[in-house]
Design a protein around this motif. Structure first.
Motif, PDB file in Angstrom:
ATOM      1  N   ALA A 104      13.954   6.495  11.729  1.00  0.00           N
ATOM      2  CA  ALA A 104      12.734   6.751  10.954  1.00  0.00           C
ATOM      3  C   ALA A 104      11.909   5.472  10.962  1.00  0.00           C
ATOM      4  O   ALA A 104      12.458   4.372  11.088  1.00  0.00           O
ATOM      5  CB  ALA A 104      13.069   7.172   9.527  1.00  0.00           C
ATOM      6  N   LEU A 105      10.592   5.630  10.822  1.00  0.00           N
ATOM      7  CA  LEU A 105       9.688   4.484  10.931  1.00  0.00           C
ATOM      8  C   LEU A 105       8.780   4.361   9.703  1.00  0.00           C
ATOM      9  O   LEU A 105       8.385   5.361   9.111  1.00  0.00           O
ATOM     10  CB  LEU A 105       8.809   4.616  12.179  1.00  0.00           C
ATOM     11  N   LEU A 106       8.483   3.130   9.362  1.00  0.00           N
ATOM     12  CA  LEU A 106       7.435   2.817   8.397  1.00  0.00           C
ATOM     13  C   LEU A 106       6.343   2.103   9.170  1.00  0.00           C
ATOM     14  O   LEU A 106       6.567   1.032   9.728  1.00  0.00           O
ATOM     15  CB  LEU A 106       7.956   1.923   7.272  1.00  0.00           C
ATOM     16  N   VAL A 107       5.173   2.734   9.231  1.00  0.00           N
ATOM     17  CA  VAL A 107       4.056   2.190  10.008  1.00  0.00           C
ATOM     18  C   VAL A 107       2.990   1.697   9.051  1.00  0.00           C
ATOM     19  O   VAL A 107       2.410   2.486   8.297  1.00  0.00           O
ATOM     20  CB  VAL A 107       3.468   3.259  10.958  1.00  0.00           C
ATOM     21  N   GLU A 108       2.725   0.402   9.082  1.00  0.00           N
ATOM     22  CA  GLU A 108       1.649  -0.162   8.272  1.00  0.00           C
ATOM     23  C   GLU A 108       0.395  -0.232   9.122  1.00  0.00           C
ATOM     24  O   GLU A 108       0.423  -0.722  10.251  1.00  0.00           O
ATOM     25  CB  GLU A 108       2.030  -1.542   7.754  1.00  0.00           C
ATOM     26  N   ALA A 109      -0.700   0.265   8.577  1.00  0.00           N
ATOM     27  CA  ALA A 109      -1.947   0.344   9.345  1.00  0.00           C
ATOM     28  C   ALA A 109      -3.145   0.160   8.431  1.00  0.00           C
ATOM     29  O   ALA A 109      -3.033   0.246   7.209  1.00  0.00           O
ATOM     30  CB  ALA A 109      -2.034   1.696  10.057  1.00  0.00           C
ATOM     31  N   ILE A 110      -4.278  -0.101   9.065  1.00  0.00           N
ATOM     32  CA  ILE A 110      -5.551  -0.172   8.346  1.00  0.00           C
ATOM     33  C   ILE A 110      -6.384   1.040   8.758  1.00  0.00           C
ATOM     34  O   ILE A 110      -6.766   1.160   9.928  1.00  0.00           O
ATOM     35  CB  ILE A 110      -6.310  -1.466   8.662  1.00  0.00           C
ATOM     36  N   PRO A 111      -6.643   1.969   7.837  1.00  0.00           N
ATOM     37  CA  PRO A 111      -7.394   3.176   8.191  1.00  0.00           C
ATOM     38  C   PRO A 111      -8.881   2.891   8.363  1.00  0.00           C
ATOM     39  O   PRO A 111      -9.467   2.120   7.605  1.00  0.00           O
ATOM     40  CB  PRO A 111      -7.140   4.105   7.005  1.00  0.00           C
ATOM     41  N   ALA A 112      -9.471   3.530   9.370  1.00  0.00           N
ATOM     42  CA  ALA A 112     -10.907   3.370   9.609  1.00  0.00           C
ATOM     43  C   ALA A 112     -11.727   4.363   8.807  1.00  0.00           C
ATOM     44  O   ALA A 112     -12.959   4.354   8.868  1.00  0.00           O
ATOM     45  CB  ALA A 112     -11.209   3.523  11.098  1.00  0.00           C
ATOM     46  N   GLY A 113     -11.070   5.207   8.066  1.00  0.00           N
ATOM     47  CA  GLY A 113     -11.744   6.207   7.248  1.00  0.00           C
ATOM     48  C   GLY A 113     -10.697   7.034   6.539  1.00  0.00           C
ATOM     49  O   GLY A 113      -9.518   6.662   6.514  1.00  0.00           O
ATOM     50  N   PRO A 114     -11.091   8.175   5.957  1.00  0.00           N
ATOM     51  CA  PRO A 114     -10.108   9.039   5.288  1.00  0.00           C
ATOM     52  C   PRO A 114      -9.006   9.455   6.261  1.00  0.00           C
ATOM     53  O   PRO A 114      -9.274   9.772   7.419  1.00  0.00           O
ATOM     54  CB  PRO A 114     -10.944  10.244   4.858  1.00  0.00           C
TER      55      PRO A 114
END
Length: 202
Positions: A82-92
Motif C-alpha cells: 500500500a502507498l501513501l502519496v504526498e502531492a500538491i493539488p493543482a485544483g479540486p
C-alpha cells in the motif's frame, strides 16, 4: 523515493491502493489504485498516475480537468503493498468540485499554515528579495533578530494586561519573529516540538 521493484503487487490483480494526501495541509484527498507502470510513471513525470479499473488503462489524475496532483513523495507501508502519496493539488481533487473526495465532514488544519510560513521564510532568507521586511531583518543578522524577539516578548507580556485582541496581535508578532530567528539558525518549529516531546517522555 521508493524502489518500485520492492513493492508487492501480488494481490488484487496486480494493483495496490494509494492514499493521496495534500503534502501541505496533510488532508487526505482521495484513494486510488496503482499498478507497477502507474507507480513508475508517477515517479518519472512527477504527476500522480493511477490504473483505472473502469477504463482498464493508466490514468493521470487531471488529464482532462487540469486538476493534476504534483508528486512530492511516495511512501510504502510496512508490508510494501500500500502507498501513501504526498502531492500538491493543482485544483479540486474530487470530481464533484470539492477539495477532497472525503468532504462530508469539514476539514480544518490551520496549523499547516505555519509550515507554509516557515517555507516562505526560508525562501526569503535564501533569495533576499528587495522591499521585503523579512529580507531586511535577515540582512541585519542574528543579533538584531534576537533583539527583535526580545522586544516582541516584552510587548506580548504587557499586552496580557490589556485586551485579548491586543494580546493576540502581539503574540502573533512574537511567534513570527521567533520563526524568523529559527530560520536564521537553520532550525524549524519541528526542532522545538522534538525537544518538548523529549521532555514529556522523561
Amino acid at each position: 523515493m521508493i524502489a518500485v521493484d520492492k513493492l508487492d503487487f501480488s494481490s488484487s490483480d496486480g494493483l495496490i491502493p494509494a492514499v493521496i494526501q495534500d503534502s501541505r495541509t496533510k488532508q487526505v484527498l482521495m484513494l486510488g489504485y496503482m499498478d507497477r507502470d502507474a507507480v513508475q510513471k508517477t515517479l518519472d513525470t512527477k504527476k500522480v498516475t493511477f490504473y483505472s479499473r473502469s477504463r482498464q488503462r493508466l490514468w493521470m489524475k487531471g488529464e482532462e480537468s487540469g486538476n493534476v496532483l504534483h508528486l512530492v513523495e511516495i511512501q510504502e507501508d510496512c508490508d510494501k503493498d500500500a502507498l501513501l502519496v504526498e502531492a500538491i493539488p493543482a485544483g479540486p481533487t474530487c470530481h464533484t468540485g470539492e477539495t477532497s473526495c472525503f468532504h462530508q465532514k469539514p476539514y480544518s488544519n490551520d496549523l499547516a499554515f505555519l509550515k507554509e510560513l516557515e517555507e516562505l521564510l526560508y525562501e526569503r532568507k535564501e533569495q533576499l528579495p528587495e522591499g521585503s521586511y523579512t529580507s531586511k531583518m535577515f540582512r541585519a543578522g542574528r543579533d538584531k533578530l534576537a533583539q527583535k524577539v526580545g522586544e516582541e516578548a516584552v510587548e506580548t507580556v504587557i499586552a496580557v494586561k490589556n485586551s485579548r485582541e491586543e494580546f493576540t496581535y502581539e503574540a502573533s508578532d512574537l511567534l513570527f519573529h521567533l520563526m524568523m530567528l529559527l530560520s536564521s539558525e537553520d532550525m524549524t518549529l519541528q526542532d522545538l516540538v522534538s525537544e518538548l516531546e523529549t521532555r514529556h517522555k522523561k
